[in-house]
Design an enzyme around this catalytic site. Structure first.
Site, PDB file in Angstrom:
ATOM      1  N   CYS A  75      -3.690   2.915  -3.729  1.00  0.00           N
ATOM      2  CA  CYS A  75      -3.373   3.978  -2.769  1.00  0.00           C
ATOM      3  C   CYS A  75      -4.480   3.995  -1.719  1.00  0.00           C
ATOM      4  CB  CYS A  75      -3.325   5.311  -3.511  1.00  0.00           C
ATOM      5  SG  CYS A  75      -3.009   6.728  -2.439  1.00  0.00           S
ATOM      6  N   CYS A 186      -0.246   1.850   3.827  1.00  0.00           N
ATOM      7  CA  CYS A 186       0.094   2.774   2.739  1.00  0.00           C
ATOM      8  C   CYS A 186       0.918   1.964   1.745  1.00  0.00           C
ATOM      9  CB  CYS A 186       0.906   3.947   3.288  1.00  0.00           C
ATOM     10  SG  CYS A 186       1.703   4.954   2.016  1.00  0.00           S
TER      11      CYS A 186
HETATM   12  N1  DGL Z   1       0.644   5.426  -1.332  1.00  0.00           N
HETATM   13  C1  DGL Z   1      -0.378   6.157  -0.682  1.00  0.00           C
HETATM   14  C2  DGL Z   1      -1.229   5.289   0.225  1.00  0.00           C
HETATM   15  O1  DGL Z   1      -1.328   4.099   0.023  1.00  0.00           O
HETATM   16  C3  DGL Z   1      -0.105   7.443   0.012  1.00  0.00           C
HETATM   17  C4  DGL Z   1       1.099   8.236  -0.210  1.00  0.00           C
HETATM   18  C5  DGL Z   1       0.881   9.725  -0.109  1.00  0.00           C
HETATM   19  O2  DGL Z   1       0.812  10.270   1.013  1.00  0.00           O
HETATM   20  O3  DGL Z   1       0.751  10.311  -1.159  1.00  0.00           O
HETATM   21  O4  DGL Z   1      -1.846   5.768   1.145  1.00  0.00           O
END
Ligand code: DGL
Length: 265
Positions: A75, A186
């Site tokens: 993430c 993301c």
């Molecule tokens: N999957 C997350 C990232 O790579 C973010 C998603 C969210 O906003 O929770 O930033």
């Protein structure tokens, strides 16, 4: 001394990190994988860094209690908020974070204009500013926060007309600025690659960092003699929201849906 047969913990605010989990499973098929989706607190993109750090600590402790030999923050938003804090707390535990692929994009662009699609939290962070200072001096970087995309993907929507319209709206300024390289900053967004391929010309390169993160994990485990050799145990999934949600969405994003548990944290 950690055990090479111990599992690796992979964490995201939701199901986005499954795009990274797939790269890890492909590169390191002997590794047993634990995955935590903090779906009860998603999206992280609009949350405070302090809140995200607290969630990351809770999950790190959970992985350590499960005997994990390493943790992957799959993430970008959690990485900018919490990776430094986690590395300070657990100096001897390998922790892999992720960051938008600014370096490879700056090397690849021909137009000299690179677009970054990411969460507000990632784009506003000091860590992202430092990444631009370090690698993007000779290119123009146009950033685009994308509220709403994560919610669609969490709901299993990868191609509805409303999602299409939302994404098109985010792409238009990047394309108008002359971007020939788009960074998916993301971990949810790689699931939109088929839709992106319909919305942008094939001349535009779309870059994400899942494979690079898997290679970094391989490197860190290898240096410590921690690469697993035996057969992997089946991946296990935990969620801080209802397991029913994860059970429903896993077949679409992971191909199968078993070993789903409630995190209870
Ligand atoms: N999957 C997350 C990232 O790579 C973010 C998603 C969210 O906003 O929770 O930033």
């Amino acid at each position: 001394m950690a055990d090479p047969a111990a599992p690796v913990g992979v964490f995201d605010s939701g199901v986005g990190g499954l795009s990274v989990l797939a790269e890890i499973a492909r590169l390191l098929p002997h590794e047993s994988l634990l995955y935590v989706a903090d779906c009860g607190h998603i999206p992280y993109g609009e949350k405070s860094p302090a809140f995200i750090r607290q969630r990351c600590q809770i999950v790190a402790e959970f992985f350590r209690a499960q005997g994990a030999k390493a943790m992957v923050l799959a993430c970008n938003t959690a990485t900018v908020a919490a990776v430094a804090d986690l590395r300070e707390r657990y100096p001897d535990w390998p922790i892999v974070g992720m960051e938008p692929a600014v370096k490879p994009a700056a090397a690849a662009t021909r137009s000299g204009v690179v677009g970054v699609l990411a969460t507000t939290g990632t784009l506003q962070s000091a860590k992202f500013a430092a990444l631009l200072d370090r690698f993007a001096n000779d290119v123009r970087v146009v950033t685009q926060p994308c509220p709403g995309l994560v919610e669609c993907i969490e709901a299993g929507d990868l191609d509805s007309s409303s999602l299409r319209q939302l994404l098109q709206g985010y792409l238009t300024p990047l394309l108008a600025a002359g971007c020939d390289t788009l960074i998916l900053g993301c971990t949810h967004y790689p699931f939109l690659k088929p839709l992106l391929a319909e919305l942008v010309s094939p001349d535009i390169a779309i870059i994400d960092t899942g494979a690079a993160v898997a290679r970094q994990l391989q490197r860190l485990l290898g240096e410590r003699g921690l690469l697993a050799e035996g057969p992997a145990r089946p991946a296990q999934f935990w969620t801080s929201a209802s397991p029913a949600h994860l059970l429903k969405i896993l077949p679409l994003l992971w191909g199968r849906s078993d070993n789903v548990h409630s995190l209870g944290l």
